[in-house]
Design an enzyme around this catalytic site. Structure first.
Site, PDB file in Angstrom:
ATOM      1  N   HIS A  40      -5.900  -6.672   0.400  1.00  0.00           N
ATOM      2  CA  HIS A  40      -5.006  -5.538   0.587  1.00  0.00           C
ATOM      3  C   HIS A  40      -5.614  -4.464   1.493  1.00  0.00           C
ATOM      4  CE1 HIS A  40      -1.769  -2.937  -1.633  1.00  0.00           C
ATOM      5  NE2 HIS A  40      -1.645  -2.915  -0.322  1.00  0.00           N
ATOM      6  N   TYR A  98      -0.111  -0.913  -6.654  1.00  0.00           N
ATOM      7  CA  TYR A  98       1.192  -0.271  -6.759  1.00  0.00           C
ATOM      8  C   TYR A  98       1.456   0.216  -8.184  1.00  0.00           C
ATOM      9  CZ  TYR A  98       2.100  -2.704  -2.311  1.00  0.00           C
ATOM     10  OH  TYR A  98       2.039  -3.187  -1.026  1.00  0.00           O
TER      11      TYR A  98
END
Length: 468
Positions: free
Chosen positions: A150, A82
């Site tokens: 992830h 992110y």
């Protein structure tokens, strides 16, 4: 660099010296179950990213995190994928005020490994160690409460198994990780991998985070192929992230940050959502308000089979609330993300009202000095939201329950190896040549970017109501 914190009224009152620790223990290698301590509301920091904002460095991240803590939020979700999210969160948690008032053991940090860029992955044991070490440094902490692999649908089951085993080795031998999980979008992949990990290792996952799969538009996470399959695979907690479907369920459409329009929803699905938004407008409501309340309130019960008895955020500044105060049962866990103080305040008001409607909420409201009819109002509001939610789902028609493919068509996956990946990631974090050429193919695909200077991208106010 994180923005300078603004002293909100909630941080200028007389404060307790320290907040209470979350009751975690590890005795003879057996940890407290995650389902006993994970709070049912988690602050997601994917919004601290160029995906959702033209310049995340300009966000008031320190003030946001501080205000979230004062309102009772005790868990933060981030990822090295992110963009600058880990750094911004780490700086916010490292301020003298937070360190003095909120000791590290009074909140949980959740982060991820494995996804480096939009189409670049490394699930090797070597990279997992490197990524964990880097996250510890960025977040200014000696341990991570939960680490996910992830977006597991982009790699092979063997790669996921290698990463999970390495994370568990770090947990058992080094103690810098407490819980291990996976995250991703396609429920069939999440279910199959959870079953495989249980069969191969004899140990179920602590958490499986799904996003955009329990919303007004798509409730498949609550079905037999979602949370029930994960429960049977030994998963402890299933957090529901992105109750707005990565920003799809908003009157103004998907959020557009510095990276442009990233959302995988088709033109036809977006048109159906616009029609649903007009329906809400006709009844003097905003689509995003109905969507947020419906997802949070409904998942509290439908997600409870893989929920948690962790203490909820009270939504009231400096007011601690225990799970026993709202019935003492497991509550489904949700992840919300905000970008501004006003968004946080509104979200916490909604959350407070939802809690008022739970078992024990009436007595708790009276004891806390809130309106004596808060419980009744919450129940009536729930009925109104349910009616409008059913109307929205009727308008969506064939698009209700639709899921988009992930990976998307034509996605080419790159796999980095060992030191190559580490060098590549470090180079990007330092702004070296090559980071500007990274393709932005999928949600939250933002590298460690530098602040956007003089950006001409204009984003409508309210672009980042709770998303992923």
């Amino acid at each position: 660099m994180a923005s300078t914190p603004i002293e909100h009224p909630t941080t200028t009152q007389i404060l307790p010296s320290q907040q209470q620790p979350i009751p975690y223990s590890n005795v003879n290698g057996r940890s407290t179950p995650l389902s006993s301590i994970l709070p049912p509301l988690i602050f997601g920091t994917a919004t601290f990213n160029h995906q959702y904002n033209s310049d995340p460095y300009a966000l008031e991240t320190t003030g946001l995190v501080t205000s979230a803590l004062t309102h009772g939020i005790r868990a933060f979700d981030t990822s090295p994928y992110y963009g600058p999210s880990e750094q911004l969160l780490g700086e916010a948690l490292a301020t003298p005020f937070v360190r003095q008032t909120f000791p590290r053991d009074s909140y949980l940090i959740l982060t991820k490994v494995g996804r480096i860029q939009a189409n670049e992955f490394n699930y090797s044991a070597a990279w997992v160690r490197e990524s964990v070490s880097r996250s510890l440094e960025r977040l200014h902490t000696s341990y991570l409460d939960l680490v996910y692999c992830h977006d597991v649908e982009f790699v092979t089951p063997a790669e996921v198994l290698e990463a999970v085993k390495e994370l568990r080795r770090i947990r058992d031998e080094e103690g810098t990780i407490r819980y291990v999980g996976i995250s991703g979008y396609p429920l069939d992949v999440l279910g199959a991998l959870s079953e495989m990990i249980l069969a191969e290792t004899g140990e179920g996952l602590d958490a499986v985070q799904s996003y955009a799969n329990f919303t007004l538009q798509n409730e498949t996470l609550a079905g037999a192929g979602g949370i029930e399959r994960l429960r049977k695979a030994g998963v402890s907690v299933v957090p529901n992230a992105s109750p707005l479907g990565m920003g799809l369920l908003r009157r103004q459409g998907v959020p557009v940050g510095a990276l442009g329009d990233f959302h995988p929803a088709s033109r036809e699905l977006r048109a159906a959502v616009r029609s649903a938004s007009n329906f809400c407008d006709h009844h003097s409501e905003k689509l995003e308000v109905i969507a947020i309340r419906y997802a949070l309130e409904t998942w509290i019960t439908r997600g409870s089979v893989c929920g948690s008895r962790g203490d909820p955020a009270s939504g009231v500044p400096w007011k601690r609330e225990s799970n026993d105060d709202v019935g003492g049962t497991k509550l489904g866990v949700s992840v919300i993300g905000v970008s501004t103080p006003s968004e946080l305040e509104k979200t916490m008001l909604v959350w407070r009202s939802i809690l008022d409607g739970l078992e024990g909420g009436e007595a708790t409201a009276v004891q806390a000095g809130r309106w004596y009819r808060a419980w009744e109002w919450s129940h009536n509001r729930r009925k109104a939201v349910q009616i409008l939610a059913e109307g929205v789902q009727e308008i969506l028609g064939p698009w209700f329950g639709y899921t988009w493919p992930s990976p998307g068509p034509g996605t080419v996956i790159q796999r980095s190896e060992g030191a190559t990946a580490a060098t590549s990631a470090k180079g990007k974090s330092e702004g070296k040549s090559g980071s500007e050429e990274t393709p932005w193919l999928t949600p939250a695909a933002s590298p460690e970017a530098k602040p956007v200077v003089g950006s001409e991208v204009e984003v409508e106010d309210g672009r980042s109501l709770p998303v992923r």
